[in-house]
Write a protein that holds these residues in place. Structure first.
Motif: not given
Length: 301
Positions: A208-236
């Protein structure tokens, strides 16, 4: 200007090939543009709004005290226009430009200012000539490079974009596993524990780009720019992303977020440099594990 007008103006000045930075303020040097904030805005509001978009800022001046260690590389162009007038200044790096937000003395009071200044793109300072960040990760972990096959055509077709070349080299050299029992890099994973496409699809489905855990960024949607693509995580439960931009794929910034943190941290570096600094640089706060794990290692799944 109010907060949204200032954000829009800064965004325009940050665009690749954007306008030349020439300030209209009398006596100010070239290489920056100053903007004046509305008197109805306070500094804490401005800092909070800019931090939502550009991550945790650098403290360059506080309470009228200017950090004497600031250099061209760490934010000096944001201080140069205001000699003797600075009260507060925070700075963010964004590609070839700096963003500054602070307060300067004005008559008997203070004036809030936002500025964008030229920034010399940093070059890697920890690598011997001809050495890549992947080479350095292999060296510090003592890992022998493997050739872990990855279905890049399938992955990139699903995402609708190419992925950074250094990341692909990293996945092929290490395969799926965990660095220093802390950081997992998302590759193609048959166990699906650390699979990039699976993680991206899960995040996209619940976004939810307006009020989700990653706001103000959206998760990447194919064909768009500005969104996020995950590449890593930590145990924390930290999460590491690229932001998909209009520029070169290999120049995508890294955006990092700690669990339950409100602000993002933005880094103008590759994923492999970011990972190297997590493992080896005790000053790379708040993500470094160098003090607790002084000898980095890698464990395959």
């Amino acid at each position: 200007m109010d907060e949204q007008e200032l954000l829009a103006a800064v965004t325009s000045l940050l665009r690749p090939g954007g306008q030349e930075l020439v300030c209209s303020q009398s006596g100010h040097p070239a290489g920056h543009v100053c903007m004046t904030a509305s008197g109805a805005i306070n500094l804490s509001t401005l800092l909070k709004e800019f931090s939502r978009w550009y991550g945790r800022p650098r403290n360059l001046a506080m309470g009228g005290y200017v950090d004497p260690t600031v250099t061209e590389r760490t934010g000096l162009p944001l201080l140069a226009p205001f000699a003797g007038e600075l009260v507060e200044m925070r700075g963010w790096a964004s590609g070839s430009r700096w963003i500054g937000c602070g307060a300067v003395r004005a008559g008997d009071g203070e004036q809030l200012v936002v500025l964008v200044a030229e920034r010399a793109a940093p070059s890697p300072d920890a690598l011997p000539e001809g050495t890549s960040w992947v080479d350095s990760l292999l060296r510090v972990t003592g890992w022998d490079a493997r050739d872990a096959a990855q279905p890049w055509a399938e992955i990139e077709a699903a995402l609708g974009t190419e992925l950074p070349s250094d990341y692909k080299q990293l996945c092929q050299a290490f395969g799926v596993g965990e660095f220093s029992q802390v950081v997992s890099v998302l590759c193609s994973d048959e166990t699906r524990v650390a699979d990039l496409l699976r993680m991206w699809r899960v995040l996209l489905e619940g976004d939810d780009p307006s009020d989700g855990p990653f706001a103000p960024y959206p998760i990447h949607v194919p064909g768009t720019t500005g969104g996020l693509i995950p590449w890593g995580t930590s145990r924390a439960a930290d999460m590491f992303f690229w932001q998909v931009t209009d520029g070169a794929v290999d120049a995508w910034p890294v955006l990092a977020k700690m669990e339950d943190a409100e602000d993002w941290d933005r880094y103008e570096m590759t994923a492999t440099e970011f990972l190297y600094r997590i493992l080896t640089d005790p000053r790379f706060w708040p993500y470094s594990v160098a003090d607790s794990v002084p000898e980095p290692f890698f464990e395959p799944v």
